[in-house]
Design an enzyme around this catalytic site. Structure first.
Site, PDB file in Angstrom:
ATOM      1  N   GLY A  54       0.756  -1.306   0.253  1.00 40.95           N
ATOM      2  CA  GLY A  54       0.193  -0.030   0.002  1.00 40.95           C
ATOM      3  C   GLY A  54       0.645   1.301  -0.148  1.00 40.95           C
ATOM      4  O   GLY A  54       0.239   2.354  -0.076  1.00 40.95           O
ATOM      5  N   LYS A 208     -29.214  23.440  10.667  1.00 46.58           N
ATOM      6  CA  LYS A 208     -28.808  21.998  10.848  1.00 46.58           C
ATOM      7  C   LYS A 208     -28.235  21.742  12.180  1.00 46.58           C
ATOM      8  O   LYS A 208     -27.293  22.425  12.581  1.00 46.58           O
ATOM      9  CB  LYS A 208     -28.072  21.722   9.803  1.00 46.58           C
ATOM     10  CG  LYS A 208     -27.352  20.383   9.593  1.00 46.58           C
ATOM     11  CD  LYS A 208     -26.562  20.147   8.268  1.00 46.58           C
ATOM     12  CE  LYS A 208     -25.382  20.192   8.587  1.00 46.58           C
ATOM     13  NZ  LYS A 208     -24.626  19.797   7.337  1.00 46.58           N
ATOM     14  N   THR A 242     -27.217  15.840   4.504  1.00 49.76           N
ATOM     15  CA  THR A 242     -27.542  17.028   4.631  1.00 49.76           C
ATOM     16  C   THR A 242     -28.639  17.310   3.746  1.00 49.76           C
ATOM     17  O   THR A 242     -29.856  18.158   4.201  1.00 49.76           O
ATOM     18  CB  THR A 242     -26.187  17.886   4.592  1.00 49.76           C
ATOM     19  OG1 THR A 242     -25.394  17.776   5.403  1.00 49.76           O
ATOM     20  CG2 THR A 242     -26.799  19.345   4.681  1.00 49.76           C
TER      21      THR A 242
HETATM   22  C1  R5P Z   1     -21.043  20.394   6.194  1.00 42.93           C
HETATM   23  O1  R5P Z   1     -21.132  21.440   6.914  1.00 42.93           O
HETATM   24  C2  R5P Z   1     -20.893  20.699   4.844  1.00 42.93           C
HETATM   25  O2  R5P Z   1     -21.228  21.828   4.056  1.00 42.93           O
HETATM   26  C3  R5P Z   1     -21.804  19.750   4.022  1.00 42.93           C
HETATM   27  O3  R5P Z   1     -23.320  20.070   4.250  1.00 42.93           O
HETATM   28  C4  R5P Z   1     -21.736  18.116   4.328  1.00 42.93           C
HETATM   29  O4  R5P Z   1     -20.531  18.026   4.627  1.00 42.93           O
HETATM   30  C5  R5P Z   1     -22.384  17.295   3.434  1.00 42.93           C
HETATM   31  O5  R5P Z   1     -21.916  15.973   3.738  1.00 42.93           O
HETATM   32  P1  R5P Z   1     -23.249  14.992   3.553  1.00 42.93           P
HETATM   33  O6  R5P Z   1     -23.769  14.814   2.271  1.00 42.93           O
HETATM   34  O7  R5P Z   1     -22.782  13.882   4.119  1.00 42.93           O
HETATM   35  O8  R5P Z   1     -24.367  15.439   4.585  1.00 42.93           O
END
Ligand code: R5P
Length: 327
Positions: A54, A208, A242
């Site tokens: 690796g 969020k 997200t």
């Molecule tokens: C987080 O703060 C980033 O801006 C993105 O919203 C996040 O990393 C997206 O990751 P995922 O698609 O796994 O939710």
């Protein structure tokens, strides 16, 4: 063309400076080729291989002595091998007498680890910045880094480009009257505002809370989305969690049931596209900062090229460097 002329960098530019050598790691050779084509150079030969255990093995197969070297290598998944390749290539170029090394890392992994949430956790963005500098990189080009603070972790110049104008131009034909641009969290408000301004739409913001690496929860919404088409914005889509949660929260708030998502970096891990489609996200626009690794199925993906953006930046840096050298 700011000094990038000729093939394989074998010639001197009109002002007597040797043309740069452009090297690609294995993360996104297609993007490296596109940047090279924009600049009118051939990528220099560079063998990047793995030993059976690796470990990485790198050999630049052309002279880079006294040359400017550009290494194109996003630290996209898998981030650690791609990061180590970048470090190895920079080290090889430095030890081979390169004059100046520019790392083009359109997607910069670990930028999310820009602050410590816990007493015994690392600050990986800073550690990675230190590694990049230690390897001999003189300046870094990146695109829509997760956080603008990233620049503060480097002592070398960092050029943070944005793909918002090219992505906004690509999504514009799909944006109807009354549409709303939505930031999925507080961290993306500035980027979403830039989209809203360029697309002439209203802005809404979700709030969020991250529960785990793959689970998030939308805990509030600022703005009116009732009956409206929503365009979800993010810097990156990894698991899709997200945006799936954002779509759910917008649906609960009465938004139109189909969504478009726009993000600079489409990591699109595992079944992200299927999850996005199931949440009503019918189309996803991303750049080619990350090599495409997803198969058919799920939300439709539109890939917007960023080689022209990167090439423009490299030409500008080169012209400024040349002007400075002339005094
Ligand atoms: C987080 O703060 C980033 O801006 C993105 O919203 C996040 O990393 C997206 O990751 P995922 O698609 O796994 O939710």
């Amino acid at each position: 063309m700011g000094g990038f002329v000729g093939a394989a960098g074998a010639q001197a530019s009109p002002h007597g400076r040797m043309e740069p050598s452009l090297l690609s790691g294995t993360a996104n050779p297609r993007l490296a080729d596109a940047v090279a084509a924009e600049l009118g150079v051939e990528p220099a030969a560079c063998a990047v291989e793995r030993f059976p255990d690796g470990e990485v093995s790198v050999e630049i197969q052309a002279s880079v002595r006294d040359r400017d070297v550009v290494i194109v290598q996003p630290t996209s998944p898998p981030p650690d091998p791609h990061l180590l390749e970048l470090l190895a290539m920079a080290d090889a170029a430095r030890r081979a007498g390169a004059r100046r090394i520019t790392a083009v890392v359109p997607y910069f992994a670990y930028a999310r680890s820009d602050s410590r949430h816990g007493r015994r956790v690392p600050l990986l963005a800073r550690l990675v910045a230190d590694l990049v500098e230690t390897a001999g990189v003189d300046e870094l080009v990146t695109v829509d880094p997760h956080t603008v603070q990233l620049e503060g972790f480097f002592r070398i110049p960092m050029h943070g480009l944005t793909a918002v104008p090219v992505l906004a131009a690509a999504v514009r034909p799909l944006v109807g009257a009354g549409a709303v641009v939505v930031s999925p969290d507080a961290g993306r408000i500035k980027m979403a505002s830039a989209y809203a301004e360029q697309l002439d739409t209203r802005l809404a913001v979700l709030h969020k809370r991250r529960l785990t690496g793959t689970e998030v929860e939308a805990v509030g919404l600022t703005g009116d989305v009732r009956g409206r088409n929503c365009i979800l914005i993010d810097d990156m889509i990894s698991t899709g969690g997200t945006l799936v949660e954002a779509a759910r929260a917008l649906g609960d708030a009465g938004a139109a049931p189909e969504f478009i998502a726009v993000a600079t970096h489409g990591l699109l891990m595992d079944d992200a596209l299927e999850k996005l489609a199931a949440a009503g996200i019918v189309r996803v626009l991303v750049t080619d900062s990350v090599a495409r690794r997803h198969g058919p199925g799920g939300a439709e993906v539109q890939v917007v090229p960023i080689a022209p953006l990167i090439a423009d930046a490299l030409r500008g840096m080169r012209a400024r460097g040349t002007a400075a050298a002339r005094g």
